[in-house]
Write a protein that holds these residues in place. Structure first.
Motif, mmCIF file in Angstrom:
data_model
loop_
_atom_site.group_PDB
_atom_site.id
_atom_site.type_symbol
_atom_site.label_atom_id
_atom_site.label_comp_id
_atom_site.label_asym_id
_atom_site.label_seq_id
_atom_site.Cartn_x
_atom_site.Cartn_y
_atom_site.Cartn_z
ATOM 1 N N UNK A 124 -50.039 -11.965 7.285
ATOM 2 C CA UNK A 124 -49.903 -12.992 8.321
ATOM 3 C C UNK A 124 -51.001 -14.043 8.193
ATOM 4 N N UNK A 125 -50.670 -15.275 8.585
ATOM 5 C CA UNK A 125 -51.627 -16.381 8.524
ATOM 6 C C UNK A 125 -52.828 -16.125 9.430
ATOM 7 N N UNK A 126 -52.595 -15.555 10.610
ATOM 8 C CA UNK A 126 -53.699 -15.312 11.550
ATOM 9 C C UNK A 126 -54.742 -14.381 10.935
ATOM 10 N N UNK A 127 -54.260 -13.398 10.155
ATOM 11 C CA UNK A 127 -55.182 -12.449 9.526
ATOM 12 C C UNK A 127 -55.935 -13.111 8.377
ATOM 13 N N UNK A 128 -55.231 -13.871 7.572
ATOM 14 C CA UNK A 128 -55.868 -14.576 6.459
ATOM 15 C C UNK A 128 -57.024 -15.451 6.955
ATOM 16 N N UNK A 129 -56.818 -16.142 8.071
ATOM 17 C CA UNK A 129 -57.853 -17.019 8.624
ATOM 18 C C UNK A 129 -59.098 -16.229 9.031
ATOM 19 N N UNK A 130 -58.878 -15.069 9.660
ATOM 20 C CA UNK A 130 -60.014 -14.249 10.110
ATOM 21 C C UNK A 130 -60.771 -13.674 8.916
ATOM 22 N N UNK A 131 -60.033 -13.205 7.898
ATOM 23 C CA UNK A 131 -60.667 -12.646 6.694
ATOM 24 C C UNK A 131 -61.541 -13.702 6.022
ATOM 25 N N UNK A 132 -61.006 -14.889 5.848
ATOM 26 C CA UNK A 132 -61.768 -15.949 5.185
ATOM 27 C C UNK A 132 -62.963 -16.396 6.025
ATOM 28 N N UNK A 133 -62.783 -16.391 7.338
ATOM 29 C CA UNK A 133 -63.891 -16.753 8.235
ATOM 30 C C UNK A 133 -65.048 -15.759 8.084
ATOM 31 N N UNK A 134 -64.720 -14.465 8.058
ATOM 32 C CA UNK A 134 -65.758 -13.437 7.940
ATOM 33 C C UNK A 134 -66.409 -13.474 6.550
ATOM 34 N N UNK A 135 -65.579 -13.680 5.525
ATOM 35 C CA UNK A 135 -66.103 -13.747 4.162
ATOM 36 C C UNK A 135 -67.091 -14.905 4.039
ATOM 37 N N UNK A 136 -66.720 -16.054 4.579
ATOM 38 C CA UNK A 136 -67.603 -17.226 4.572
ATOM 39 C C UNK A 136 -68.913 -16.939 5.294
ATOM 40 N N UNK A 137 -68.794 -16.268 6.427
ATOM 41 C CA UNK A 137 -69.983 -15.979 7.237
ATOM 42 C C UNK A 137 -70.981 -15.125 6.460
ATOM 43 N N UNK A 138 -70.485 -14.104 5.785
ATOM 44 C CA UNK A 138 -71.361 -13.224 5.021
ATOM 45 C C UNK A 138 -71.931 -13.936 3.785
ATOM 46 N N UNK A 139 -71.132 -14.819 3.189
ATOM 47 C CA UNK A 139 -71.589 -15.568 2.017
ATOM 48 C C UNK A 139 -72.699 -16.544 2.405
ATOM 49 N N UNK A 140 -72.481 -17.264 3.511
ATOM 50 C CA UNK A 140 -73.476 -18.238 3.969
ATOM 51 C C UNK A 140 -74.780 -17.553 4.381
ATOM 52 N N UNK A 141 -74.663 -16.313 4.829
ATOM 53 C CA UNK A 141 -75.840 -15.543 5.239
ATOM 54 C C UNK A 141 -76.602 -14.986 4.031
ATOM 55 N N UNK A 142 -75.964 -15.038 2.869
ATOM 56 C CA UNK A 142 -76.597 -14.506 1.663
ATOM 57 C C UNK A 142 -76.277 -13.049 1.402
ATOM 58 N N UNK A 143 -75.328 -12.487 2.152
ATOM 59 C CA UNK A 143 -74.972 -11.079 1.978
ATOM 60 C C UNK A 143 -73.805 -10.873 1.027
ATOM 61 N N UNK A 144 -73.251 -11.963 0.499
ATOM 62 C CA UNK A 144 -72.257 -11.875 -0.565
ATOM 63 C C UNK A 144 -72.744 -12.753 -1.715
ATOM 64 N N UNK A 145 -72.773 -12.183 -2.907
ATOM 65 C CA UNK A 145 -73.276 -12.910 -4.072
ATOM 66 C C UNK A 145 -72.392 -12.621 -5.278
#
Length: 543
Positions: free
Chosen positions: A99-120
């Motif tokens: 579902x689109x609603x889920x895709x948006x949440x997944x990408x939002x969380x992924x971005x958040x962790x990446x911007x925080x430096x916890x995804x490399x």
């Protein structure tokens, strides 16, 4: 009006590379039972289930069938969605990872962790189990077999984004120490603690598009898709409204409870908890890991042909009887053994003899001796009346305590203690003898009144487990209120069922099953199936 408390309960989202089996039914029935119970306790409940539709297994299965992955997912999703009403299960939300609603949440969380430096970005080299969709370090793999499922693993090397799971090791251990009920049962919590103490590694959370296309895109790198487990776990946030409906999220999420099978415990208590910590979101209040079912003492497998099909079981037996058996037969959290013989015994003894007979006897005597009306309870209570009333009060209190701990089998034993005691009350008071003597009419009325009160309480308590059965009892007792709007303990107090209510005799709740007759039916069914298979083979050979 007092603001209602929140309760958010989830099942795992079920992988669409499989069809519904007893494990799926067990978890979802347990979650539905808790959702119904919490509503009876005055909670505002959100109950969610759904399907996990991305990953390599789906992509490979779809390729073999010559269809697109989404087409395969759409077909299998219906098998889950259509099963829930058959099992008297009513989720509030059914989430799909496509579902689109889920895709948006997944990408939002992924971005958040990446911007925080916890995804490399890095490079992954190691073992991968397609069956479990899991990565395994060299130290945990023996003889090229998956440590979890025992199937062969594949060795590969590719570019990947990693989540800094190791960074949160100490914080995770401290969280579990500070929240002793966050993982249940205790044995599984101890297992997780030992695993964490051995040391956590950073987790690969993407696959390259060259090796896997079927997944959610990494929002800032079109050459990568998000690892299926990272994607799937976030469904719980999607349903709760994370990033979309903050008011809903802030209300439900603090009370989140995940029901899962023990095979996915590490994903839900290590990867998931650390992901949430990295995103500055509190981990769920509790993860409760239940056991597995065997069939006649043997592990279920498709090759052995001993997998329990919920569709078939509910066609052969009553859905509420199946629900009752699964939650009564063993302690939630332990492994259990399924057999039709045991199911039939539960139906005959607990449901037909104990509960069914109690209802039919009570309603029949109300019709014969009181012109179908619940009588006025005049006169002084006698010894057996007081004992029954006090036992009912005690059982309600114990029922609440056990249900709050998800001790389903003990809660059901509490109900059946009251059922059996009420049947004993009939034998002690002998209303059929009282009915022959007009001078004992007042005493007879008192006895029938007490029987009806006990049944009303039993029906409310049994509702979370067997909703259709509870409604049948409700109907025969002549109560017109909606049982789902009742509250425990307020509506399980003695005297709730008012005198003058007209009972309405009906069919037996659970007709007894003759074992020999059942064996004969099963033999006939197998013979018929074998005949069909032979006919198909003959037709093929002729062609």
């Amino acid at each position: 009006m007092e603001k209602r408390k929140a309760y958010y309960i989830t099942t795992p989202i079920y992988y669409v590379n499989d069809v519904p089996h007893i494990g799926h039914a067990y978890t979802t029935i347990a979650a539905d039972t808790m959702a119904r119970y919490k509503r009876l306790r005055g909670f505002d409940v959100l109950f969610a289930t759904g399907t996990d539709e991305h990953g390599q297994k789906i992509a490979k299965s779809a390729e073999k069938m010559g269809v697109e992955p989404l087409e395969l997912a759409n077909q299998v999703v219906l098998k889950f969605k259509n099963l829930w009403p058959i099992l008297n299960i009513k989720p509030d939300d059914f989430v799909r990872t496509t579902e689109k609603r889920h895709e948006q949440v997944v990408q939002k969380l992924f971005n958040r962790l990446y911007e925080k430096g916890d995804i490399y970005k890095g490079e992954y080299e190691g073992w991968y189990c397609v069956a479990c969709e899991a990565f395994w370090p060299e130290s945990q793999v023996e003889e090229n077999k998956c440590p979890d499922c025992g199937r062969p693993v594949e060795k590969f090397k590719e570019e990947s984004y990693f989540f800094k799971m190791s960074k949160y090791q100490d914080r995770l251990l401290q969280h579990i120490k500070d929240h002793p009920d966050c993982i249940k049962p205790e044995s599984r919590k101890n297992e997780i603690i030992r695993f964490i103490e051995r040391g956590l590694r950073d987790q690969s959370v993407t696959r390259t598009r060259a090796s896997l296309e079927w997944g959610i895109d990494v929002p800032f790198d079109s050459e990568h898709v998000i690892y299926v487990w990272f994607d799937a776990l976030i469904n719980y946030l999607t349903v709760a409204g994370y990033g979309i409906d903050e008011k809903k999220f802030n209300f439900y999420w603090p009370e989140a409870v995940h029901l899962i099978g023990k095979d996915i415990l590490r994903f839900h208590t290590i990867i998931w908890f650390t992901m949430l910590m990295a995103a500055d979101i509190a981990p769920p209040k509790m993860v409760f890991s239940h056991g597995w079912w065997t069939m006649e003492g043997e592990k279920m497998s498709k090759s052995k042909g001993n997998v329990v099909d919920p569709y078939q079981i509910t066609e052969e037996f009553d859905a509420d009887a199946f629900r009752y058996f699964l939650l009564r037969e063993l302690c939630f959290g332990q492994d259990g053994n399924f057999s039709k013989k045991l199911l039939i015994q539960r139906i005959n003894y607990d449901l037909a003899n104990d509960l069914g007979n109690l209802l039919s006897r009570t309603v029949a005597m109300t019709k014969i001796f009181c012109d179908r009306k619940i009588p006025e309870p005049l006169g002084k209570d006698e010894k057996y009346d007081v004992e029954l009333r006090e036992l009912a009060k005690d059982m309600v209190e114990q029922f609440i305590q056990e249900m709050d701990q998800m001790s389903f089998n003990v809660a059901l034993e509490n109900i059946w203690t009251l059922v059996r005691r009420t049947n004993k009350y009939i034998d002690q008071t002998e209303p059929w003898i009282l009915g022959r003597d007009e001078s004992k009419k007042e005493r007879l009325n008192k006895v029938i009144f007490h029987l009806a009160q006990s049944l009303q309480i039993i029906s409310v308590l049994v509702y979370p487990f067997m909703p259709a059965t509870a409604l049948k009892i409700w109907k025969q007792l002549g109560i017109e209120e909606a049982i789902e709007n009742m509250l425990i303990p307020e509506d399980t107090k003695w005297g709730k069922l008012k005198p003058g209510t007209m009972v309405s005799p009906g069919e037996n709740l659970f007709p007894r099953i003759d074992d020999k007759k059942k064996d004969g039916q099963e033999h006939a069914r197998k013979k018929k199936t074998l005949k069909k298979k032979k006919l198909k083979l003959n037709l093929k050979s002729k062609n």
